[in-house]
Scaffold this motif. Structure first.
Motif, short mmCIF file in Angstrom:
data_model
loop_
_atom_site.label_atom_id
_atom_site.label_comp_id
_atom_site.label_asym_id
_atom_site.label_seq_id
_atom_site.Cartn_x
_atom_site.Cartn_y
_atom_site.Cartn_z
N GLY A 177 25.05 -6.22 15.83
CA GLY A 177 26.37 -6.46 16.43
C GLY A 177 26.37 -7.50 17.53
N ASN A 181 29.57 -8.76 19.70
CA ASN A 181 29.43 -8.43 21.12
C ASN A 181 29.50 -9.68 21.99
OD1 ASN A 181 29.30 -6.37 22.97
ND2 ASN A 181 27.09 -6.25 23.01
N LYS A 238 33.25 -4.20 17.25
CA LYS A 238 31.89 -4.14 17.80
C LYS A 238 31.37 -2.71 17.81
CE LYS A 238 30.93 -3.02 21.76
NZ LYS A 238 30.74 -2.71 23.19
#
Length: 308
Positions: A177, A181, A238
């Protein structure tokens, strides 16, 4: 004046980074239950979560109440250790370095433009994520983890979680992620810091308040609201992607597309109220603490220098 007076000398980089890390840890400890409630609301709708005794969360305070009733009050602080580790690494860079990066882009000129501030916020936000990502992955997974009888726990401790993710998913699992992010934190950082900067400057310019606690409170609250509106969709993607088991989503984009097609566009604003309550309160506690810790450190530094 409410609070400590601003220092006559600009604080050095070390003071700003230490103050930012400490202030962010204080803010996390105060607002962590809201963040946990936000995560639970964001992942609601996933099959793995719905299978846990059909528990449903309704609103931020309903979520907190349900968690206390079904899992105990300690569940609200699942992932706090990883959260504090994250802030020490993360906030010290994204907030502590902001002024220096902004001045670097302007060559030290006064009154930098909005675009330069945005660029500086995006830069420090991306830098912070690039090496603090594993702490965020562990924090989110702990917050999503249910402490229920009959439901297997994915992780039993923070260090065990790092080890388990590395052994089963490799380095890619710890940095899972990263792209959403970085996107999310670039948005959050530039919106949060630039909005705080602009509101504070406008208040001081028009002499509505002096540079003290009420000014910092108003500026931080405004920054929290604007940030939540802009960053909430990326934050939901996210959270879903970082919490997902291997193979559930092919990528962050696939995760977003799955949410859109299966749950509709409103899924991107799941947990908006706790996000705002958390970001608004987090911004207030963090920025107020940051300004005061920074000033206290400068007072201490001045005394030490005077004695030497």
């Amino acid at each position: 004046m409410v609070g400590l007076k601003p220092s006559d000398v600009p604080p050095p980089l070390g003071v700003k980074m230490a103050s930012a890390g400490a202030a962010a840890c204080i803010a996390d400890m105060v607002t962590f239950p809201l963040d946990t409630a936000k995560v639970r609301l964001q992942i609601q709708g996933e099959k793995a979560v719905e299978a846990a005794k059909n528990i449903r969360y309704r609103g931020v305070f309903g979520t907190i109440s349900t968690m206390i009733r079904t899992e105990g009050p300690r569940s609200l602080y699942n992932g706090l250790v990883a959260g504090l580790q994250r802030q020490v690494c993360f906030a010290s860079v994204r907030i502590g370095l902001y002024d220096n990066v902004r001045d670097f882009y302007t060559g030290g000129k006064d009154n930098p433009g909005v675009l330069v501030r945005i660029l500086a916020g995006c830069t420090t936000g991306a830098m912070a994520v690039s090496f603090a990502q594993p702490t965020d992955v562990v924090k989110v997974r702990f917050q999503a983890q249910m402490n229920l009888d009959g439901v297997a726990r994915r992780y039993n401790g923070t260090m065990q979680a790092y080890k388990h993710i590395f052994q089963n998913e490799g380095f890619r699992g710890l940095w899972k992620g990263t792209l959403p992010n970085i996107t999310r934190n670039a948005l959050v950082n530039c919106t949060e810091l630039v909005t705080y900067d602009l509101i504070k400057e406008a208040i001081l310019k028009h002499k509505l308040m002096s540079d003290n606690l009420p000014c910092h409170f108003v500026s931080a609250f405004g920054a929290g609201f604007v940030t939540t509106v802009i960053a909430s969709p990326v934050d939901v993607v996210k959270t879903r992607y970082m919490n997902s088991p291997p193979g559930q989503y092919k990528s962050a984009i696939n995760c977003a597309w799955t949410m859109l097609t299966k749950e509709g566009p409103t899924a991107f604003y799941k947990g908006f109220v706790p996000s705002f309550l958390r970001l608004g309160s987090w911004n207030v506690v963090m920025f107020v603490s940051f300004e005061q810790i920074k000033r206290a450190m400068m007072v201490t530094k001045k005394r030490v220098d005077a004695n030497n």
